[in-house]
Write an enzyme that holds these catalytic residues in place. Structure first.
Site, short mmCIF file in Angstrom:
data_model
loop_
_atom_site.label_atom_id
_atom_site.label_comp_id
_atom_site.label_asym_id
_atom_site.label_seq_id
_atom_site.Cartn_x
_atom_site.Cartn_y
_atom_site.Cartn_z
N GLU A 1 0.98 -1.14 0.06
CA GLU A 1 0.05 -0.07 0.14
C GLU A 1 0.82 1.24 0.06
O GLU A 1 1.98 1.32 0.49
CB GLU A 1 -0.92 0.10 1.19
CG GLU A 1 -1.68 1.31 1.33
CD GLU A 1 -2.46 1.47 2.66
OE1 GLU A 1 -3.55 1.94 2.69
OE2 GLU A 1 -2.21 0.76 3.74
N LYS B 1 -9.73 2.94 -2.22
CA LYS B 1 -9.78 1.97 -0.89
C LYS B 1 -11.27 2.67 -0.31
O LYS B 1 -11.65 3.67 -0.55
CB LYS B 1 -8.75 2.60 -0.24
CG LYS B 1 -8.96 1.81 1.24
CD LYS B 1 -7.75 2.16 2.14
CE LYS B 1 -7.64 1.80 3.49
NZ LYS B 1 -6.40 2.27 4.24
N CYS C 1 -5.52 -2.83 2.77
CA CYS C 1 -5.22 -2.86 4.09
C CYS C 1 -6.67 -2.75 4.99
O CYS C 1 -7.05 -3.89 5.20
CB CYS C 1 -4.62 -1.37 4.33
SG CYS C 1 -3.47 -1.39 5.91
#
Length: 254
Positions: free
Chosen positions: A40, A106, A140
Site C-alpha cells: 500500500e 480504497k 489494508c
C-alpha cells in the site's frame, strides 16, 4: 499463475526514491512471473499529507509502472496516492503487461489515522480478469470488513496491499486466513517493513494462503521477494468437492 510479492521498507514521502528501489527489486527477479505485488502507498508510505506526493493517473509513477510491466511481461499492482478532480485517493492500480490499467479506490478509510479526512473513499468493488483468473483487489483496512469482501462474484484471488503495523499483526494474520477460508479463494497479503516518520513499526508478515487456509508462503518478516504459484485446478476441484460457497446467504450491500 506465478506471483512475486515484494516486502520492503519505504522511503517516507519520496516517490522517486521508492521507484528506484522497487525497480531494482523487480529487475532482480530472474524467472518468469505473471503478477508482481507491491505494498500500500508504495511511493510514499502511509502518509496523511497527500498533497506532497499525489500524482495524476498519467503521472510519472503510472508511466513507470507501464514501462516496467511491459519490460517484465508481468502485471504489477500496488496502491499509491492519486489526485483526480480535486480529490485524493488511496488507489490500487493493476497494470497489465500490455499497459492497460484497472484500479480500485480504497473503500474503508482508516479513521484512526484520519485517512477519512484527507482522502475520498471508493464506492465500487472491482473484479479484475487476468490470465483466466478473477482477482478482487482490496487495501489494508478493508481486511476488517468481510461483508465487502464476500465472494459473490466467484472470484479466485483476494489481494490485499497494506501498511499494517506490528502492534496489530495478529489480526492481519488471523483475518487473511479467515478471508481465504470463508471465500474459498487464495488470499495474498503484502505488507511493508521498517519504521515510518510517525514511528510506526512494521514487521511485514506478507503471505499467501490457499483456499483452505493453508500457507503457501508463510508470514515473512525480512525484506525480500517471495514467489508463489497458484493452481486454478486445485481451487476449482476443492470448491466442487466441498461446495461451501453454494450455501452462502443472499443479501445486498447498500
Amino acid at each position: 499463475m506465478k506471483i512475486a510479492i515484494l516486502q520492503t521498507a519505504l522511503v517516507w514521502e519520496n516517490p522517486a526514491a521508492n521507484r528506484i528501489h522497487f525497480e531494482e527489486k523487480i529487475n532482480a527477479i530472474d524467472e518468469p512471473i505473471d503478477l508482481i505485488v507491491l505494498p500500500e502507498m508504495f511511493t510514499s508510505g502511509f502518509t496523511m499529507h497527500p498533497h506532497l506526493v499525489a500524482e495524476p493517473m498519467l503521472g510519472e509513477t503510472m508511466v513507470w509502472l507501464q514501462q516496467l510491466a511491459k519490460a517484465k511481461n508481468a502485471a504489477i499492482t500496488g496502491s499509491l496516492v492519486i489526485t483526480e478532480k480535486g480529490n485524493f485517493y488511496n488507489r490500487l492500480v493493476f497494470v497489465f503487461p500490455s499497459g492497460e490499467v484497472q484500479f480500485y479506490d480504497k473503500k474503508h478509510l482508516f479513521t484512526l489515522a484520519g485517512e477519512d479526512k484527507k482522502y475520498t473513499a471508493g464506492k465500487e468493488k472491482v473484479i479484475i480478469d487476468y490470465l483466466g483468473w478473477k482477482i478482487c483487489p482490496l487495501i489494508c483496512y478493508d481486511l476488517r470488513f468481510p461483508v465487502f469482501a464476500r465472494n459473490s462474484e466467484e472470484y479466485d484471488v483476494l489481494l490485499y496491499v497494506a501498511n499494517w503495523p506490528n502492534t496489530r499483526i495478529n489480526a492481519w494474520d488471523a483475518l487473511l486466513k479467515a478471508r481465504a477460508i470463508e471465500n474459498m479463494c487464495y488470499a495474498i497479503g503484502v505488507n511493508r517493513i521498517g519504521v515510518d516518520a510517525n514511528n510506526h513499526i512494521y514487521n511485514g508478515h506478507s503471505q499467501v494462503q490457499d483456499f483452505l487456509g493453508r500457507a503457501i508462503v508463510e508470514p515473512q518478516e525480512s525484506e525480500g521477494v517471495f514467489i508463489a504459484t497458484l493452481e486454478k485446478s486445485a481451487l476449482l476441484e476443492t470448491r466442487q468437492k466441498l461446495g461451501f460457497l453454494n450455501d452462502k446467504d443472499d443479501f445486498e450491500i447498500k
